[in-house]
Every structure is written in C-alpha cells, then in structure tokens.
Design an enzyme around this catalytic site. Sequence first.
Site, PDB file in Angstrom:
ATOM      1  N   SER A 113      14.981 -27.786  40.047  1.00 28.13           N
ATOM      2  CA  SER A 113      14.070 -28.919  39.805  1.00 28.13           C
ATOM      3  C   SER A 113      13.305 -28.796  38.548  1.00 28.13           C
ATOM      4  CB  SER A 113      13.284 -29.263  41.043  1.00 28.13           C
ATOM      5  OG  SER A 113      13.834 -29.333  42.180  1.00 28.13           O
ATOM      6  N   HIS A 134      20.512 -32.159  37.984  1.00 27.57           N
ATOM      7  CA  HIS A 134      19.325 -32.343  39.145  1.00 27.57           C
ATOM      8  C   HIS A 134      19.829 -33.705  39.898  1.00 27.57           C
ATOM      9  CE1 HIS A 134      15.053 -32.992  39.740  1.00 27.57           C
ATOM     10  NE2 HIS A 134      15.588 -32.479  41.006  1.00 27.57           N
ATOM     11  N   GLU A 146      19.460 -36.354  36.985  1.00 27.86           N
ATOM     12  CA  GLU A 146      18.900 -35.945  35.705  1.00 27.86           C
ATOM     13  C   GLU A 146      19.878 -34.873  35.191  1.00 27.86           C
ATOM     14  OE1 GLU A 146      14.360 -35.124  34.559  1.00 27.86           O
ATOM     15  OE2 GLU A 146      15.002 -34.454  36.287  1.00 27.86           O
ATOM     16  N   ASN A 184       9.970 -34.260  37.585  1.00 29.00           N
ATOM     17  CA  ASN A 184       8.796 -33.437  37.877  1.00 29.00           C
ATOM     18  C   ASN A 184       7.662 -33.341  37.087  1.00 29.00           C
ATOM     19  OD1 ASN A 184       9.714 -32.901  40.833  1.00 29.00           O
ATOM     20  ND2 ASN A 184      11.612 -31.625  39.874  1.00 29.00           N
TER      21      ASN A 184
END
Length: 304
Positions: A113, A134, A146, A184
């Site tokens: 992440s 991801h 991602e 994130n």
Amino acid sequence: MDFEHVLVVGAGQMGGGIAQVVAASGRRVSLHDPFPGAIERGLGTMRKSLERLAEKGGAPADDVLGRVTPIDDLVDADLMIEAVVEDEAVKRDLFERADGVLPSDAILASNTSSIPITSLAAATKRPDRVIGMHFFNPVPVLKLVEVIRAVQTSDQTAAAVVQLARELGKQPAEARDFPGFVSNRILMPFINEAAYALMEGVAEREAIDAIAMLGFAHPMGPLALADLIGLDTCVAIRRCCIGDSVIPSTRRAHCFASTCRRADSAASRVPASTHIPARGIDNGRAEGQNSCKGVHRRNALALG
C-alpha cells in the site's frame, strides 16, 4: 506475457482475494503462506465469495478453486504477486528469495500500500522486472489496480502488468513511486482527520461516518473504512509517509495509531509493538479489539 502460472504469497484478506481473481481468469495459481492454517482460512473465504458470485452467474466455486494449489514454499512461476505484512524488511527478504527461485524473465510484483517499489527492486538482480500491483479490498469486487513503477521498472514490465490487470477485469491506473502512491497519499490523511475529529470531540463515530457517506456519497465512512483496512496497516502506511512532503497539514505530521488495545491508557503515543498484527502474513484487517468501534474519544487514533 500470458502469465499462465502465478505465485501468490500471502493467503490473508488481500492475498486470498488476489488468488481468487487470478484463478477466475483461467490461470493456474500457487498459493503460499507459511503461517499455520492461513491457507485453509483463505481457501474457505474464497469459497464463500465464489459461491455468492456463482449465484449471480459467476463460475462454479469448485472450478475456480481447482486452479489454486497450496504450496509450502516459493516455486517457479511466470509472476509473483506478494501480499504479505506491510513491513519493508519482510518484503525485501521475500523479494530477494523470490529472485533466486523464479526464472530470470519472471516479473515480481508487490501489493504494498505504500512501501517504495524502488527499494524492493533494489533487493533483486532484476530491478527492471519489479513493479507495484496494488489491489483494493475486497479484491473480487473493487475494479481498481494501482500500478506503480519503480525507478528501474521497464516499459515492457509495466505494459505487461497493465494488460494483466485488464484481463483480470480490473481498471489499471498508473502511478509513480512516491510515498503513499496516489491512493493512500489522499486516503490516509482523510482517515487521520476523521480520527482527529473523533479524538477532539467534534462528533461521535457514527456521525463522522454518516457525514462522509451522505454528504460525500462515499459508500463507507472513514472510520469504518479504517477498520476494514486494519488499523495496523493504516499505521504502517502513514509511517511510510512521515518525513515526506505528502501531508499538507503540519499539525498532522505524525501518523495516527491505534490505542484500542489499551483504551484505558492515558498514553498519547502507541509504539508499533503494541499493535495487533494482521492475520497470517497478509496486510489485511487484524482480529481482536483493533477497531475504531467503542473507542473513547480521549483514546482515539490520532497522534500529533
């Protein structure tokens, strides 16, 4: 590349979901997790998910699970996707070992992440064939992948992984290797501010989540989402970003941490050693009291 055989390392919430969607695409999957019982739990979760999907017209659960083989160690494959605990040292060790097992033309991908893909690539002798992939939880449902290129990642590797994501029924979105990537970098400050709102008594947990859901049209509130992700994972992600200019508010320069295991403590900072680890070696949600639910606002998640 067709990636006919995929090695998935980590059979927890994320790893099991990744194994499921890869197997559902018709590919052969080898699933590895060294923690006792982790693979059995992962396969059980996959079966329940596949049975629900079968009711809606999906492939029979037995057909998909028939392409998933539990294994005791790393094996030769066209692609490795790791979904182990969000710890850079653990991931670097895994990538170094995988580099010695998988053929030289295989691609090594991480479901991290936040941990720098460039750092993981540097642990191998094939940095051009290392990439971030991801997925989002729950993997069988959410469409986004991602794709994060390390400094060393080749165009061919990126193109192959983008194409694989599409073949898995996902929508790839490419990002550069910056702390928190895109998802994130945006999400964790949002969750952290929600934790501050709870800690400072701005509103109760239910109201904070309701405002995000009804006011922003989010399917889930930020505190509920933190519980789904796993607070230990949220803390690890935020710590990866500390020291980098990705958090706009200087007052929020410190990551949040769970005090849920010590809700009666007056301590304002919780060392990482007090967090409940996630199931197995997956970076999914932890068990036990590691949750926003029922936390007294004096002992909320925020730090700083």
